[in-house]
Scaffold this active site. Structure first.
Site, PDB file in Angstrom:
ATOM      1  N   ILE A   1     -27.105 -34.465 -50.031  1.00 10.77           N
ATOM      2  CA  ILE A   1     -26.948 -35.105 -51.343  1.00 10.77           C
ATOM      3  C   ILE A   1     -28.322 -35.288 -51.983  1.00 10.77           C
ATOM      4  O   ILE A   1     -29.201 -35.947 -51.408  1.00 10.77           O
ATOM      5  CB  ILE A   1     -26.273 -36.486 -51.226  1.00 10.77           C
ATOM      6  CG1 ILE A   1     -24.968 -36.403 -50.431  1.00 10.77           C
ATOM      7  CG2 ILE A   1     -26.021 -37.065 -52.614  1.00 10.77           C
ATOM      8  CD1 ILE A   1     -24.315 -37.747 -50.181  1.00 10.77           C
ATOM      9  N   THR A   2     -28.510 -34.727 -53.162  1.00  7.05           N
ATOM     10  CA  THR A   2     -29.754 -34.982 -53.885  1.00  7.05           C
ATOM     11  C   THR A   2     -29.625 -36.332 -54.605  1.00  7.05           C
ATOM     12  O   THR A   2     -28.570 -36.660 -55.142  1.00  7.05           O
ATOM     13  CB  THR A   2     -30.057 -33.874 -54.912  1.00  7.05           C
ATOM     14  OG1 THR A   2     -29.024 -33.832 -55.907  1.00  7.05           O
ATOM     15  CG2 THR A   2     -30.144 -32.515 -54.227  1.00  7.05           C
ATOM     16  N   GLY A   3     -30.693 -37.102 -54.566  1.00  9.10           N
ATOM     17  CA  GLY A   3     -30.670 -38.421 -55.208  1.00  9.10           C
ATOM     18  C   GLY A   3     -29.725 -39.390 -54.533  1.00  9.10           C
ATOM     19  O   GLY A   3     -29.006 -40.146 -55.197  1.00  9.10           O
ATOM     20  N   ALA A   4     -29.752 -39.402 -53.190  1.00  7.28           N
ATOM     21  CA  ALA A   4     -28.794 -40.230 -52.435  1.00  7.28           C
ATOM     22  C   ALA A   4     -29.248 -41.667 -52.236  1.00  7.28           C
ATOM     23  O   ALA A   4     -28.524 -42.456 -51.631  1.00  7.28           O
ATOM     24  CB  ALA A   4     -28.529 -39.586 -51.067  1.00  7.28           C
ATOM     25  N   ASN A   5     -30.412 -42.030 -52.737  1.00 10.29           N
ATOM     26  CA  ASN A   5     -30.944 -43.365 -52.459  1.00 10.29           C
ATOM     27  C   ASN A   5     -30.443 -44.447 -53.411  1.00 10.29           C
ATOM     28  O   ASN A   5     -30.649 -45.633 -53.184  1.00 10.29           O
ATOM     29  CB  ASN A   5     -32.477 -43.346 -52.490  1.00 10.29           C
ATOM     30  CG  ASN A   5     -33.024 -42.930 -53.838  1.00 10.29           C
ATOM     31  OD1 ASN A   5     -33.012 -41.747 -54.154  1.00 10.29           O
ATOM     32  ND2 ASN A   5     -33.492 -43.880 -54.630  1.00 10.29           N
ATOM     33  N   SER A   6     -29.755 -44.042 -54.495  1.00  9.63           N
ATOM     34  CA  SER A   6     -29.293 -45.062 -55.442  1.00  9.63           C
ATOM     35  C   SER A   6     -28.056 -44.577 -56.195  1.00  9.63           C
ATOM     36  O   SER A   6     -27.715 -43.390 -56.169  1.00  9.63           O
ATOM     37  CB  SER A   6     -30.397 -45.407 -56.454  1.00  9.63           C
ATOM     38  OG  SER A   6     -30.691 -44.282 -57.273  1.00  9.63           O
ATOM     39  N   GLY A   7     -27.404 -45.524 -56.858  1.00 10.83           N
ATOM     40  CA  GLY A   7     -26.296 -45.197 -57.747  1.00 10.83           C
ATOM     41  C   GLY A   7     -25.153 -44.451 -57.094  1.00 10.83           C
ATOM     42  O   GLY A   7     -24.719 -44.755 -55.978  1.00 10.83           O
TER      43      GLY A   7
ATOM     44  N   TYR B   1     -30.524 -34.413 -72.184  1.00 12.08           N
ATOM     45  CA  TYR B   1     -29.601 -34.702 -71.092  1.00 12.08           C
ATOM     46  C   TYR B   1     -28.273 -33.982 -71.305  1.00 12.08           C
ATOM     47  O   TYR B   1     -27.744 -33.352 -70.388  1.00 12.08           O
ATOM     48  CB  TYR B   1     -29.367 -36.212 -70.995  1.00 12.08           C
ATOM     49  CG  TYR B   1     -28.435 -36.608 -69.865  1.00 12.08           C
ATOM     50  CD1 TYR B   1     -28.864 -36.564 -68.547  1.00 12.08           C
ATOM     51  CD2 TYR B   1     -27.126 -36.993 -70.131  1.00 12.08           C
ATOM     52  CE1 TYR B   1     -28.012 -36.913 -67.510  1.00 12.08           C
ATOM     53  CE2 TYR B   1     -26.264 -37.350 -69.099  1.00 12.08           C
ATOM     54  CZ  TYR B   1     -26.719 -37.305 -67.789  1.00 12.08           C
ATOM     55  OH  TYR B   1     -25.858 -37.634 -66.764  1.00 12.08           O
TER      56      TYR B   1
END
Length: 335
Positions: free
Chosen positions: A47-53, A216
């Site tokens: 998972i990319t960006g798994a540290n938040s949200g 975006y």
């Protein structure tokens, strides 16, 4: 005896709060949950960006079901903090591996993939979740000089996914989940200005930040085109590729465009319509794990069901975007 005016003044906000709560409960009935609870032991998820949200909540759900999760994060310290929090809640959950990945740098992507290939024989599910939203007037660029939304949200994941293809093929049936947004319907792809210089210069003149960020929206449209092309290229290979819209969620993604006072003015709307990150992750988990959609590819999902995009996709644009993306990755600079 309490004066009637006091009772009235107190009753109005209480009534509003109760009404909003009931409205939110009614709305949330439409926000489907992933009901699958199959054990994921032996499965490796990246998972990319798994540290938040949404990425964090997705990882938590997969770990609870004994899946092995690679936390591919730009800030390795935050990845370790997120893992520690999950492990505290789930001491018997699946394995979690923090790894550094900066999607704004091709060199970082290459180093990351090299380490992943050395440590893992296969990847069962790749979840392209990470994304950025930055005011255009900041004119941020990636290490290679691409506009930040185009470079991170699209090109970074495009390059990463293609480099990991061998590991995904070894795991078949495997999956690629691309986190997009219904904001792709507001996007536009101008091949003469993929780095949106015109919009950036206009934003600089206006100053401040706008709640609608074309950078975006365009990148989310590119995500959709990329997933559609990839699904077509990988048809009958055992690798399913699907898109997800998590919905309007309470995460820090739009921290640059939504100020503290917006939360006061927009509180009724936010309370009634905004999902939590956990609720937003449900469709991501669904597309990553649910057996009912195995073999289905090239679909767009929202609230754990197929979503029909209002955007009129063009096959020629899809093919051209793929070819141009390959050329830009090869050139390692804007052309």
């Amino acid at each position: 005896m309490v004066p009637s005016t006091v009772v009235y003044v107190a009753a109005v906000p209480i009534s509003v709060i109760v009404a909003l709560g009931l409205l939110r409960k009614w709305r949330s009935r439409k926000w489907a949950s992933c009901v699958s609870n199959t054990c994921l032991r032996g499965k490796t998820f990246l998972i990319t960006g798994a540290n938040s949200g949404i990425g964090y909540e997705t990882a938590k759900s997969l770990v609870r079901r004994k899946g092995r999760v690679i936390f591919a994060c730009r800030d390795i310290a935050k990845a370790k903090e997120a893992i520690a929090l999950i492990r505290k809640e789930q001491p018997l959950g699946g394995e979690m591996i923090p790894m550094q990945l900066d999607l704004s740098s091709f060199e970082s992507i290459e180093k990351f993939v090299e380490i992943v290939k050395a440590g893992f024989h296969k990847i069962d599910v790749l979840i392209n979740n990470a994304g950025v939203v930055v005011p255009l007037n900041q004119d941020l660029k990636t290490k290679e000089g691409f506009e930040i939304h185009f470079g991170v949200n699209h090109l970074g994941h495009f390059y990463l996914t293609n480099l990991l293809m061998d590991l995904l093929k070894r795991a078949t049936p495997s999956r690629i989940v691309v986190v997009s947004s219904t904001l792709h319907e507001r996007g536009n792809i101008n091949f003469d200005d993929l780095n949106i210089r015109k919009e950036i210069e206009q934003a600089k003149k206006k100053g401040g930040s706008s709640r609608h960020n074309p950078g975006y929206s365009n990148s989310k449209l590119m995500n959709a085109y990329f997933a559609r092309a990839l699904a077509c290229n990988l048809r009958n290979t055992g690798i399913d590729v699907n898109l997800v819209c998590p919905g309007f969620c309470a995460t820090n993604l739009f921290r640059y465009s939504i100020k503290w006072y917006h939360y006061i003015f927009m509180a009724p709307i936010l309370i009634a319509f905004m999902k939590t990150a956990k609720q937003g992750s449900e469709t991501v988990v669904f597309c990553a794990t649910d057996h009912s959609i195995e073999g289905k590819t090239g679909k767009f999902y929202r609230d754990c069901a197929e979503y029909n995009s209002k955007y009129n996709f063009d096959k020629d644009v899809e093919t051209k975007l793929w070819n141009v993306s390959e050329e830009l990755v090869k050139a390692r600079k804007p052309l």
